[in-house]
Design a protein around this motif. Structure first.
Motif, PDB file in Angstrom:
ATOM      1  N   ALA A  53       0.935  -1.205  -0.015  1.00  0.00           N
ATOM      2  CA  ALA A  53       0.031   0.038  -0.047  1.00  0.00           C
ATOM      3  C   ALA A  53       0.803   1.188   0.048  1.00  0.00           C
ATOM      4  N   THR A  54       1.881   1.097   0.795  1.00  0.00           N
ATOM      5  CA  THR A  54       3.085   2.508   0.917  1.00  0.00           C
ATOM      6  C   THR A  54       3.649   2.724  -0.626  1.00  0.00           C
ATOM      7  N   THR A  55       4.070   1.464  -0.833  1.00  0.00           N
ATOM      8  CA  THR A  55       4.762   1.551  -2.435  1.00  0.00           C
ATOM      9  C   THR A  55       3.781   2.308  -3.422  1.00  0.00           C
ATOM     10  N   ARG A  56       2.442   1.679  -3.483  1.00  0.00           N
ATOM     11  CA  ARG A  56       1.572   2.543  -4.472  1.00  0.00           C
ATOM     12  C   ARG A  56       1.266   3.787  -4.207  1.00  0.00           C
ATOM     13  N   GLN A  57       1.216   4.164  -3.035  1.00  0.00           N
ATOM     14  CA  GLN A  57       0.646   5.672  -2.666  1.00  0.00           C
ATOM     15  C   GLN A  57       2.071   6.397  -2.881  1.00  0.00           C
ATOM     16  N   LEU A  58       3.188   5.958  -2.517  1.00  0.00           N
ATOM     17  CA  LEU A  58       4.418   6.774  -3.023  1.00  0.00           C
ATOM     18  C   LEU A  58       4.576   7.094  -4.502  1.00  0.00           C
ATOM     19  N   ALA A  59       4.189   5.956  -5.231  1.00  0.00           N
ATOM     20  CA  ALA A  59       4.334   6.149  -6.773  1.00  0.00           C
ATOM     21  C   ALA A  59       3.372   7.311  -7.010  1.00  0.00           C
ATOM     22  N   LEU A  60       2.089   7.270  -6.463  1.00  0.00           N
ATOM     23  CA  LEU A  60       0.939   8.439  -6.982  1.00  0.00           C
ATOM     24  C   LEU A  60       1.594   9.707  -6.268  1.00  0.00           C
ATOM     25  N   ASP A  61       2.339   9.778  -5.266  1.00  0.00           N
ATOM     26  CA  ASP A  61       2.809  11.107  -4.600  1.00  0.00           C
ATOM     27  C   ASP A  61       4.023  11.580  -5.299  1.00  0.00           C
ATOM     28  N   ILE A  62       4.711  10.608  -5.890  1.00  0.00           N
ATOM     29  CA  ILE A  62       5.815  11.161  -6.516  1.00  0.00           C
ATOM     30  C   ILE A  62       5.374  11.607  -7.648  1.00  0.00           C
ATOM     31  N   ARG A  63       4.497  10.927  -8.618  1.00  0.00           N
ATOM     32  CA  ARG A  63       3.975  11.431  -9.904  1.00  0.00           C
ATOM     33  C   ARG A  63       3.316  12.909  -9.620  1.00  0.00           C
TER      34      ARG A  63
ATOM     35  N   LEU B 186       4.439  15.304  -8.000  1.00  0.00           N
ATOM     36  CA  LEU B 186       5.561  16.513  -7.899  1.00  0.00           C
ATOM     37  C   LEU B 186       5.793  16.951  -9.277  1.00  0.00           C
ATOM     38  N   PRO B 187       6.383  18.271  -9.027  1.00  0.00           N
ATOM     39  CA  PRO B 187       6.797  18.890 -10.423  1.00  0.00           C
ATOM     40  C   PRO B 187       8.017  18.418 -10.967  1.00  0.00           C
ATOM     41  N   ALA B 188       8.240  18.150 -12.393  1.00  0.00           N
ATOM     42  CA  ALA B 188       9.424  17.721 -12.981  1.00  0.00           C
ATOM     43  C   ALA B 188      10.615  18.234 -12.332  1.00  0.00           C
ATOM     44  N   SER B 189      11.687  17.335 -12.152  1.00  0.00           N
ATOM     45  CA  SER B 189      12.838  17.730 -11.686  1.00  0.00           C
ATOM     46  C   SER B 189      13.809  16.373 -11.538  1.00  0.00           C
ATOM     47  N   PRO B 190      14.948  16.737 -11.662  1.00  0.00           N
ATOM     48  CA  PRO B 190      15.994  15.435 -11.330  1.00  0.00           C
ATOM     49  C   PRO B 190      15.527  14.647  -9.955  1.00  0.00           C
ATOM     50  N   ASN B 191      15.505  15.257  -9.241  1.00  0.00           N
ATOM     51  CA  ASN B 191      14.900  14.660  -7.567  1.00  0.00           C
ATOM     52  C   ASN B 191      13.885  13.838  -7.900  1.00  0.00           C
ATOM     53  N   LYS B 192      12.684  14.281  -8.512  1.00  0.00           N
ATOM     54  CA  LYS B 192      11.552  13.386  -9.059  1.00  0.00           C
ATOM     55  C   LYS B 192      12.050  12.117  -9.641  1.00  0.00           C
ATOM     56  N   LEU B 193      12.723  12.111 -10.622  1.00  0.00           N
ATOM     57  CA  LEU B 193      13.463  10.895 -11.190  1.00  0.00           C
ATOM     58  C   LEU B 193      14.027   9.879 -10.327  1.00  0.00           C
ATOM     59  N   ARG B 194      14.987  10.619  -9.409  1.00  0.00           N
ATOM     60  CA  ARG B 194      15.793   9.916  -8.258  1.00  0.00           C
ATOM     61  C   ARG B 194      14.882   9.118  -7.484  1.00  0.00           C
ATOM     62  N   LEU B 195      13.725   9.795  -6.969  1.00  0.00           N
ATOM     63  CA  LEU B 195      12.873   9.230  -6.130  1.00  0.00           C
ATOM     64  C   LEU B 195      12.200   8.022  -6.801  1.00  0.00           C
TER      65      LEU B 195
ATOM     66  N   GLN C  31       2.462  -1.472 -11.732  1.00  0.00           N
ATOM     67  CA  GLN C  31       2.236  -0.604 -12.765  1.00  0.00           C
ATOM     68  C   GLN C  31       2.262   0.795 -12.585  1.00  0.00           C
ATOM     69  N   GLN C  32       1.752   1.098 -11.296  1.00  0.00           N
ATOM     70  CA  GLN C  32       1.656   2.579 -10.790  1.00  0.00           C
ATOM     71  C   GLN C  32       3.142   2.997 -10.765  1.00  0.00           C
ATOM     72  N   VAL C  33       3.931   2.319 -10.274  1.00  0.00           N
ATOM     73  CA  VAL C  33       5.471   2.551 -10.217  1.00  0.00           C
ATOM     74  C   VAL C  33       5.880   2.650 -11.601  1.00  0.00           C
ATOM     75  N   THR C  34       5.570   2.019 -12.699  1.00  0.00           N
ATOM     76  CA  THR C  34       6.388   1.905 -13.944  1.00  0.00           C
ATOM     77  C   THR C  34       5.679   3.107 -14.407  1.00  0.00           C
ATOM     78  N   ASP C  35       4.258   3.394 -14.298  1.00  0.00           N
ATOM     79  CA  ASP C  35       3.718   4.735 -15.098  1.00  0.00           C
ATOM     80  C   ASP C  35       4.809   6.044 -14.604  1.00  0.00           C
ATOM     81  N   THR C  36       4.679   5.855 -13.235  1.00  0.00           N
ATOM     82  CA  THR C  36       5.436   7.074 -12.483  1.00  0.00           C
ATOM     83  C   THR C  36       6.668   7.272 -13.137  1.00  0.00           C
ATOM     84  N   LEU C  37       7.419   6.327 -13.181  1.00  0.00           N
ATOM     85  CA  LEU C  37       8.839   6.092 -13.698  1.00  0.00           C
ATOM     86  C   LEU C  37       8.971   6.828 -15.466  1.00  0.00           C
ATOM     87  N   ALA C  38       8.053   6.306 -16.173  1.00  0.00           N
ATOM     88  CA  ALA C  38       7.962   6.511 -17.399  1.00  0.00           C
ATOM     89  C   ALA C  38       7.631   8.082 -17.515  1.00  0.00           C
TER      90      ALA C  38
END
Length: 293
Positions: free
Chosen positions: A60-70, A72-81, A100-107
């Motif tokens: 549950a935490t991983t899924r929410q983190l993926a959504l919370d990171i998505r 964020l405004p675009a930045s190198p830190n967003k990509l690091r996270l 899939q949420q993690v994958t979508d946010t990374l993309a």
């Protein structure tokens, strides 16, 4: 890649630059911490603490983190996270939707960056999720295509690999001589938390299926002086062998652990994992090799 640093127990050893912040060792020194914003810092701390959570809470935490990171405004830190999160999200089974949420946010985080600021390692991470975890990926780039081509070459090398190693009891094992059996080749180390976590499931499956021709060959690149004391405190009955020169690791293109490769009775590579698997996931891998419950 050399063996990973036991003082800094990251385990994937895959694709590399952004995820170094959270889990992976540098060869000479640890990476400098990014300057996190007020929104980013709590997310980075949550990522660091994921391994401490129970699996259901971690999912549950991983899924929410993926959504919370998505968000964020675009930045190198967003990509690091998101690279750090993706690096940990394959350590078990946290649900297809979560991954899939993690994958979508990374993309999304990758494509938000200018082309010259898109790390090839992050594209390779995305490509690995597509090829080995069967996630849907629509974002593509030359770096993504190059990673897929490399994975195809790696898989061809793994399918053709053969080796002879002697287990800690003095018995030699040759992979290609085990045709007629279902063989799981496991790469692990004593210092690797996900490796240690999956060993009891491997032992349970070995006990369950060994009379039906199931063989587990567990390979560590550590010294005997480290492996034997660890095994003395375990209840493992499958063969454990050492690869201190990493010759067999090289044959299988192992750059991070744990890794598991399942060969069917014809000696064909039938299934593989890029990270820790649960017992359920191992059963799915064995079923792909024709060993069903």
């Amino acid at each position: 890649m050399q063996a990973l640093d036991p003082q800094y127990p990251g385990t994937m050893g895959r694709f590399l630059a952004a995820a170094l912040v959270f889990t992976l060792p540098m060869v000479a020194q640890r990476p400098q911490q990014p300057d996190w914003s007020e929104r980013e810092k709590p997310l980075s701390l949550q990522i660091r603490g994921l391994r401490k959570l129970a699996d259901d809470e971690r999912a549950a935490t991983t899924r929410q983190l993926a959504l919370d990171i998505r968000a964020l405004p675009a930045s190198p830190n967003k990509l690091r996270l998101i690279s750090g999160l993706a690096n940990l999200s394959t350590e078990g089974d946290f649900g297809r939707d979560t991954l899939q949420q993690v994958t979508d946010t990374l993309a999304a985080a990758l494509t938000e960056q200018p082309v010259g600021a898109q790390p090839a390692g992050a594209w390779a991470e995305l490509a690995s999720l597509a090829r080995y975890e069967h996630m849907k990926v629509t974002a593509k780039s030359p770096a993504y295509d190059a990673a897929i081509a490399k994975f195809e070459q790696d898989d061809a090398a793994r399918a053709a690999a053969d080796f002879t190693l002697t287990d800690l009891s003095g018995h030699p094992w040759t992979l290609k001589s085990l045709k007629g059996k279902v063989v799981l080749v496991n790469f692990w180390a004593t210092w690797c938390p996900p490796c240690r976590k999956e060993l009891p499931d491997l032992e349970a499956l070995y006990s369950r299926f060994k009379d039906r021709g199931f063989v587990v060959l567990a390979i560590s690149d550590e010294d005997e002086s480290k492996v034997k004391p660890f095994l003395a405190a375990q209840t493992l009955t499958f063969p454990v062998m050492l690869d201190p020169g990493r010759k067999v690791n090289g044959m299988f293109r192992v750059e991070g652990i744990p890794k598991n490769f399942v060969f069917d009775r014809a000696g064909k590579l039938a299934a593989q994992s890029i990270d820790m698997r649960t017992r359920k996931q191992f059963l799915e891998m064995l079923a792909a090799a024709g060993l069903a419950e």
